[in-house]
Enzyme design. Sequence first.
Site, PDB file in Angstrom:
ATOM      1  N   CYS A  34      -2.787   9.979  11.214  1.00 37.45           N
ATOM      2  CA  CYS A  34      -2.282  11.125  10.454  1.00 37.45           C
ATOM      3  C   CYS A  34      -2.930  12.441  10.880  1.00 37.45           C
ATOM      4  O   CYS A  34      -2.245  13.416  11.205  1.00 37.45           O
ATOM      5  CB  CYS A  34      -2.450  10.875   8.957  1.00 37.45           C
ATOM      6  SG  CYS A  34      -4.132  10.463   8.439  1.00 37.45           S
ATOM      7  N   ARG A  59      -1.535 -10.186  -2.212  1.00 38.28           N
ATOM      8  CA  ARG A  59      -1.935  -9.939  -3.598  1.00 38.28           C
ATOM      9  C   ARG A  59      -0.759 -10.020  -4.560  1.00 38.28           C
ATOM     10  O   ARG A  59      -0.896 -10.516  -5.680  1.00 38.28           O
ATOM     11  CB  ARG A  59      -2.601  -8.571  -3.687  1.00 38.28           C
ATOM     12  CG  ARG A  59      -3.069  -8.192  -5.076  1.00 38.28           C
ATOM     13  CD  ARG A  59      -3.712  -6.816  -5.067  1.00 38.28           C
ATOM     14  NE  ARG A  59      -4.091  -6.378  -6.391  1.00 38.28           N
ATOM     15  CZ  ARG A  59      -4.554  -5.166  -6.671  1.00 38.28           C
ATOM     16  NH1 ARG A  59      -4.697  -4.273  -5.699  1.00 38.28           N
ATOM     17  NH2 ARG A  59      -4.867  -4.829  -7.906  1.00 38.28           N
ATOM     18  N   ASN A  71       0.796  13.476   4.917  1.00 38.30           N
ATOM     19  CA  ASN A  71       0.084  12.413   5.640  1.00 38.30           C
ATOM     20  C   ASN A  71       0.765  11.052   5.543  1.00 38.30           C
ATOM     21  O   ASN A  71       0.643  10.225   6.453  1.00 38.30           O
ATOM     22  CB  ASN A  71      -1.359  12.295   5.142  1.00 38.30           C
ATOM     23  CG  ASN A  71      -1.443  12.003   3.662  1.00 38.30           C
ATOM     24  OD1 ASN A  71      -1.030  12.829   2.840  1.00 38.30           O
ATOM     25  ND2 ASN A  71      -1.978  10.857   3.290  1.00 38.30           N
ATOM     26  N   GLY A 122       0.815  -1.212   0.000  1.00 34.78           N
ATOM     27  CA  GLY A 122       0.000   0.000   0.000  1.00 34.78           C
ATOM     28  C   GLY A 122       0.846   1.258   0.000  1.00 34.78           C
ATOM     29  O   GLY A 122       2.077   1.213  -0.070  1.00 34.78           O
ATOM     30  N   PHE A 123       0.172   2.405   0.100  1.00 35.86           N
ATOM     31  CA  PHE A 123       0.887   3.682   0.091  1.00 35.86           C
ATOM     32  C   PHE A 123       1.826   3.806   1.289  1.00 35.86           C
ATOM     33  O   PHE A 123       2.974   4.233   1.150  1.00 35.86           O
ATOM     34  CB  PHE A 123      -0.100   4.850   0.097  1.00 35.86           C
ATOM     35  CG  PHE A 123      -0.875   5.014  -1.182  1.00 35.86           C
ATOM     36  CD1 PHE A 123      -0.344   4.631  -2.400  1.00 35.86           C
ATOM     37  CD2 PHE A 123      -2.139   5.572  -1.163  1.00 35.86           C
ATOM     38  CE1 PHE A 123      -1.055   4.786  -3.575  1.00 35.86           C
ATOM     39  CE2 PHE A 123      -2.868   5.740  -2.331  1.00 35.86           C
ATOM     40  CZ  PHE A 123      -2.322   5.343  -3.542  1.00 35.86           C
ATOM     41  N   VAL A 124       1.352   3.446   2.469  1.00 33.88           N
ATOM     42  CA  VAL A 124       2.185   3.560   3.666  1.00 33.88           C
ATOM     43  C   VAL A 124       3.332   2.556   3.615  1.00 33.88           C
ATOM     44  O   VAL A 124       4.475   2.880   3.948  1.00 33.88           O
ATOM     45  CB  VAL A 124       1.343   3.370   4.939  1.00 33.88           C
ATOM     46  CG1 VAL A 124       2.232   3.267   6.177  1.00 33.88           C
ATOM     47  CG2 VAL A 124       0.355   4.522   5.098  1.00 33.88           C
TER      48      VAL A 124
END
Length: 351
Positions: A150, A35, A318, A10-12
Amino acid sequence: MKVCIIGASGFVGGELLRILLQHSGVEVVCATSRRFKGEYVYRVHPNLRGFTQLKFVEPSIDAALKADVVFLALPHGESVKWVPKLYESGVAVFDLSADFRLKDPNAYVEWYKWPQPHPYPDLLQKAVYGQPELHRSELVGAKLVAVPGCMATASILMLAPLAKHGLLGETPPVIDAKIGSSGAGAEGSVVDLHSFRTYVVRPYEPVHHRHIAEIEQELSLLAGKRVKVAFTPHAVDMVRGIFATGHVFVEKMPTEADMWKMYRSMYGDSKFIRIVKDRLGISRYPNVKYVLGSNFVDIGFELDQRLNRLVTFSAIDNLVRGAAGQAVQAFNVAMGFPEDEGLRYIPLAPV
């Protein structure tokens, strides 16, 4: 020091990889994704091409135990399934979900809609809230760290000096927050698609947002009394960033010099908090544009003498200070590295 990232697609997770791959004291030995199991990391995070040949592996306790430190970048409600086993094994855990942020086990029923109170109240008490500016001494040597949310980060840090100095009274502070689309994660809902998100400014969860719980928890600790806040977030048309504005109504107005003294006394030695209140230049108050890609928190304030109102501002990225960067900052403090190791990024400008 060997590190494993659970939930790295994911983004994080991508930001954790970006930061930790450049950390001089760290070797990233595993990055997990159900995935993308077997796929090169750089095919999911193209910005990492040329920096790593790691492939994603299936998430498992066995994979995690090959590391000294585990970063959990999992959805809320998932980390609680991992932390007890990892903690018992002696691995240091930095959890980026909300699963160990709140000290009251019953708060998870109210704020996160869990069907029952937190099943590990003992671990809740052992977990350190991972905001180095407020919990530095507790972080040293910590083995379980709950990385703050965040919008909670932006809100708490801009109001913390006022809480500490007794300026949060009976009237709840009002916090208005704006957040970019990356806050919805890499697999957002239909309203996070480009055609819905572009040009948008819309409120979501305007009352009872779950970050209120940790904002109130931390401000109450600083104030030495129960503090409540009125918090409303908005989704806006940017990819990264959070901008928060706080309104605090007081009986007796401090002077501008008093405000500077309060903020400098709390943050004067901080490597990552910049007080932005300038009479000159092109950025006289905090601006999200000038923190992007960095771990900085830019904080400002203004005084409204007419209404006895203190207006506070904060700007963060964030994904960095609101997640991965703060996790690594807390990791550095816990493990004895320089606090800014792996985090020495000058924000990009213009963007």
